[in-house]
Scaffold this active site. Sequence first.
Site, short mmCIF file in Angstrom:
data_model
loop_
_atom_site.label_atom_id
_atom_site.label_comp_id
_atom_site.label_asym_id
_atom_site.label_seq_id
_atom_site.Cartn_x
_atom_site.Cartn_y
_atom_site.Cartn_z
N CYS A 72 2.94 -3.60 4.03
CA CYS A 72 2.10 -2.46 4.44
C CYS A 72 2.83 -1.77 5.58
O CYS A 72 4.03 -1.99 5.78
CB CYS A 72 0.67 -2.89 4.79
N HIS A 105 7.17 -31.65 9.09
CA HIS A 105 6.50 -30.36 8.85
C HIS A 105 5.42 -30.47 7.78
O HIS A 105 4.46 -29.72 7.79
CB HIS A 105 7.53 -29.30 8.48
N ASP A 142 0.87 -1.18 0.00
CA ASP A 142 0.00 0.00 0.00
C ASP A 142 0.91 1.24 0.00
O ASP A 142 2.13 1.12 -0.21
CB ASP A 142 -0.99 -0.03 1.17
N ARG A 172 2.06 -31.14 9.15
CA ARG A 172 1.47 -29.96 9.79
C ARG A 172 0.91 -29.01 8.73
O ARG A 172 -0.15 -28.38 8.94
CB ARG A 172 2.53 -29.27 10.66
N THR A 218 2.51 -1.86 9.07
CA THR A 218 2.95 -2.76 10.15
C THR A 218 3.15 -4.20 9.68
O THR A 218 3.75 -5.00 10.39
CB THR A 218 1.88 -2.81 11.26
N GLY A 219 2.56 -4.54 8.56
CA GLY A 219 2.55 -5.92 8.10
C GLY A 219 1.34 -6.69 8.61
O GLY A 219 1.03 -7.77 8.11
N HIS A 279 10.07 -24.49 8.18
CA HIS A 279 9.05 -25.23 8.93
C HIS A 279 7.63 -25.01 8.40
O HIS A 279 6.83 -25.94 8.39
CB HIS A 279 9.09 -24.83 10.42
N ASN A 280 7.32 -23.79 8.03
CA ASN A 280 5.92 -23.46 7.68
C ASN A 280 5.67 -23.44 6.17
O ASN A 280 4.53 -23.24 5.75
CB ASN A 280 5.52 -22.10 8.27
C1 RB5 Z 1 -2.01 2.45 6.48
O1 RB5 Z 1 -2.06 3.66 7.17
C2 RB5 Z 1 -1.84 1.29 7.46
O2 RB5 Z 1 -3.00 1.10 8.18
C3 RB5 Z 1 -1.44 0.03 6.70
O3 RB5 Z 1 -0.30 0.26 5.98
C4 RB5 Z 1 -1.15 -1.19 7.54
O4 RB5 Z 1 -0.24 -0.91 8.55
C5 RB5 Z 1 -2.28 -1.98 7.99
O5 RB5 Z 1 -2.16 -2.99 8.69
#
Ligand code: RB5
Length: 147
Positions: A63, A131, A8, A134, A65-66, A96-97
Amino acid sequence: MKTAIGNDHAGLQLKEHIKKIFKDLDFIDVGAYSEESTDYPDWIAKVALAVQKGDAVTGIAICGTGVGASIVANKIKGIRAALCTNSLMAEMARSHNNANVLVLGARVLGNDLAVNIIEAWLKSGFEGGRHQKRIDKISELECGRQQ
Ligand code: RB5
């Protein structure tokens, strides 16, 4: 071997850095292409669907935070998306995953740490064996066979 990569607005700068550093990877860049505010599900679904369809073998989803990216990618059948904040997580996510999408949080990681994480991801590979059983259980959950 193609790698789908998408983001994003919060992930654009990190994606461009990754593309510059990992020049040898055959990226399919699914967007977004600007820092204008946008909705991460739209772009991250493109990464996951490219992997699901076999257009790419693996994906990188970015994104802020991911967290949002990992939630979205894991909605797509056949996708095992791993949000990694260090190299050990990336190595284990593959060994593993058998993760097929690496998720990064651009606002959590610096560029250098993100590069280290990708290097560990690329060096690693699925170990199979115990693995696999699983992973099969994850697939069964996806098919709703447990309900
Ligand atoms: C965008 O502001 C933010 O919410 C997005 O990049 C992400 O962190 C969502 O999980």
